[in-house]
Scaffold this active site. Structure first.
Site, short mmCIF file in Angstrom:
data_model
loop_
_atom_site.label_atom_id
_atom_site.label_comp_id
_atom_site.label_asym_id
_atom_site.label_seq_id
_atom_site.Cartn_x
_atom_site.Cartn_y
_atom_site.Cartn_z
N CYS A 52 25.47 15.04 1.18
CA CYS A 52 26.87 15.02 0.75
C CYS A 52 27.01 15.24 -0.74
O CYS A 52 28.13 15.37 -1.25
CB CYS A 52 27.54 13.70 1.14
SG CYS A 52 27.48 13.40 2.91
N HIS B 113 36.69 14.64 3.43
CA HIS B 113 35.29 14.71 3.03
C HIS B 113 34.54 15.82 3.78
O HIS B 113 33.76 15.56 4.69
CB HIS B 113 34.64 13.34 3.29
CG HIS B 113 33.23 13.20 2.81
ND1 HIS B 113 32.69 13.95 1.78
CD2 HIS B 113 32.21 12.37 3.21
CE1 HIS B 113 31.43 13.60 1.59
NE2 HIS B 113 31.12 12.65 2.44
#
Lengths: 385, 385
Positions: free
Chosen positions: B83, B333
């Site tokens: 991420c 996200h």
């Protein structure tokens, strides 16, 4: 930018390493490189890898290896450019050290491919091609290269046997490389009679996959003091370039324009010409790629790549030795690691450590790593001095 | 190293973009950034992405996007750090421009997540954790964060509702961001009653996935001439650090040491302290991560992260505004793109383009992107001037 030197190298054998996890395989090359450099830590880690998400269910390989080898706290990242991932990681590390942002870096190319069945690996490798415009039509990587080879033979009048010297040379050299996957001499007759994979590419035109890892330690060149019996090796040229992903989108599918541009960038940075190169670790994933690479990098006229092989100029004692440790064809092609194997092998040549395939007086070596069918190309030139 | 400036920004809405391919999604942000910078080409392309091999069957994204947006010939590469991939790509681009190796670079973070079913996405996200030591035991990412949150609540005596301000602030700010995935105000009551995901993390503690892409153009700062009405924005701090991959391997699982070290490196490069930061785009994948990030970066004492939310200091008018455009919680996200959204949003703040969530007089902004559960952390500090 400051100059960058290669201080240490490490590698594993290319093989089916079913007894080693991804961690252990990559770690082995990292530890070997650190030991060779006489260091126990570095500022940053750059990992080249293509397939670990698909084969090993593992992402975030930068930190994964940083953690495994005990480099906690340090910067780490993974770089991916299909089969060009290894050299792409080296180029990222090169810029980090050259910029002054870090004082030392470990660069490792690692690939674990044999933990899955062959058809899974073939599908995973196809992610280097365009998923929408190539893979969806059913072509595999060998299929794309077969189309290119067939067109090349038609265009320039070569027959299949004319490509044999590339594979024969690679296999002959690999016999003397303990880290090579294949240790078997091959003859012209074997080359011609080998099983067909995708016409006109047969088994002896194609490189074998494998598990493997290769690593280097890079530092600012000014910090390298001489080690007795070892020349200082400077990473004096680094160039990257791209082409279209799909071969069918290219104006000329028989010219590797990214290989040409990336080599030119590396020549310019290193202030050398093709005539200065003592050996060339080229990306012989398929024999046709050897011919096209030689042409793109200025070693042969267009359409004349096979000539160098037929004239015995690519052997260790020839005018331009290639694949001196076996190349992709016989050392093996653990895809994301391959670019780092090439660089490690050039270092071995410049150090004079190659025994029976040593290139006499080698002072300038080049390594070229290709992602996809000539889509991403990264070229490095190493010099003693 | 020479200074680097951000000249252009571009982004797509974070959403379920089923009508757009991976190419189209990333391309849209790239073209927007080029247009914003008033440029039509750059020397190099850096792509941050985590999941495209697993979700879209596509590797080699550097050249893939270079080809799609017509940057043939130029250097291109993909960078992956789970991420944290977006900011990791920016850092690679930063070093390329700072070193003098390239004169301009396009950096894009892109992620297409909603083309697969939820359980496939959960499995793909778990490749950021240790496949052997975490995933094999059955923990998912939310599971790991839930263990950390529960321990934190036990250790410091916070109750679940104390984390509400992080989510309430993020959702309130996202209402004014047209590119945010979620446009709904939430109350403390809703926060407390939301469905449980993994105790104590409920749906309103967790950020939603999504498809999205965000991009910037970076150039040497000395080459930026002033644009009327726009400040020059300098990328004045960049720092990366790592921790163990597995949370259970850490000496103190409640301290994000990589966030601490990476922030310190960025502060030092930018010659600032936490007191100088006007706004902070932090990595609120889960509300517990907001608290831990604030502590690791020097904005709160150990165990006191939730205090800043409860005292209303994180709102746009507070002492340290965070998630001013919605954060991961409400902007969404799209994992490999998130780090680039954060940087784009800091630029919008420094340009004064944020309307109702504009931070008055913002001159120094920070963005921190986290890969895994605090395993890879990259921090950037942007300044006007």
């Amino acid at each position: 930018m400051r100059q960058v030197a290669i201080l240490g190298i490490g590698q594993t054998k290319v093989d089916e390493h079913w007894d080693k996890s991804l961690k252990e395989l990559g770690g082995e090359a990292c530890f070997a490189a650190l030991q060779d450099a006489g260091m126990n830590k570095v500022d940053a880690l750059f990992v080249g890898n293509m397939l670990s998400p698909l084969i090993s269910g593992q992402n975030q390989l930068g930190t994964f290896f940083s953690d495994w080898i005990g480099l906690w706290g340090h910067e780490a990242v993974k770089v991916e450019a299909a089969c060009g991932s290894g050299a792409a990681a080296l180029r990222a590390g090169f810029m980090a050290v050259a910029s002054g942002e870090v004082e030392s870096a470990l660069v490792v190319g690692v690939e674990k491919m044999t933990d899955k069945a062959g058809h899974d690996v073939t599908a995973a490798l196809a992610t280097a091609a365009d998923a929408d415009y190539e893979v969806e039509q059913g072509v595999s990587f060998v299929g794309i290269n077969a189309l290119v080879m067939r067109r090349y033979m038609h265009e320039y009048g070569w027959k299949h046997a004319d490509f044999a010297p590339f594979s024969i040379n690679a296999h002959a050299n690999a016999l003397h490389n303990p880290n090579a996957r294949l240790h078997m001499k091959i003859s012209l007759e074997q080359f011609e009679k080998s099983s067909m994979v995708a016409t006109p590419i047969n088994l002896l035109d194609a490189s074998p996959i494998g598990d493997g890892a290769a690593a280097v330690i890079i530092v600012p060149a000014e910090k390298v003091t001489s080690v007795p019996g070892r020349p200082r090796i400077v990473l004096s040229g680094s160039g990257a370039a791209t082409d279209t992903i799909a071969v069918h989108s290219r104006k000329d599918p028989l010219f590797l324009s990214a290989a040409h541009t990336s080599a030119k960038r590396a020549y310019d940075m290193a202030s050398v010409t093709p005539q200065d190169i003592d050996l060339f670790e080229l990306h012989d994933a398929f024999s046709i790629m050897s011919a096209l690479s030689l042409e793109a990098c200025g070693f042969a006229e267009r359409g004349q790549g096979p000539r160098l092989g037929l004239d015995n100029e690519i052997r260790p004692e020839g005018r331009l030795p290639v694949c001196t440790r076996g190349g992709l064809k016989a050392r093996g092609h653990p895809v994301g690691a391959t670019g780092m194997y090439q660089v490690v092998e050039v270092v071995q040549q410049l150090r004079g450590e190659c025994g029976q395939t040593q290139v006499d007086g080698a002072k300038i070596g080049m390594a070229q790593n290709i992602g996809g069918s000539g889509a991403t190309v990264i070229t490095h030139i190493l010099k003693t001095g």
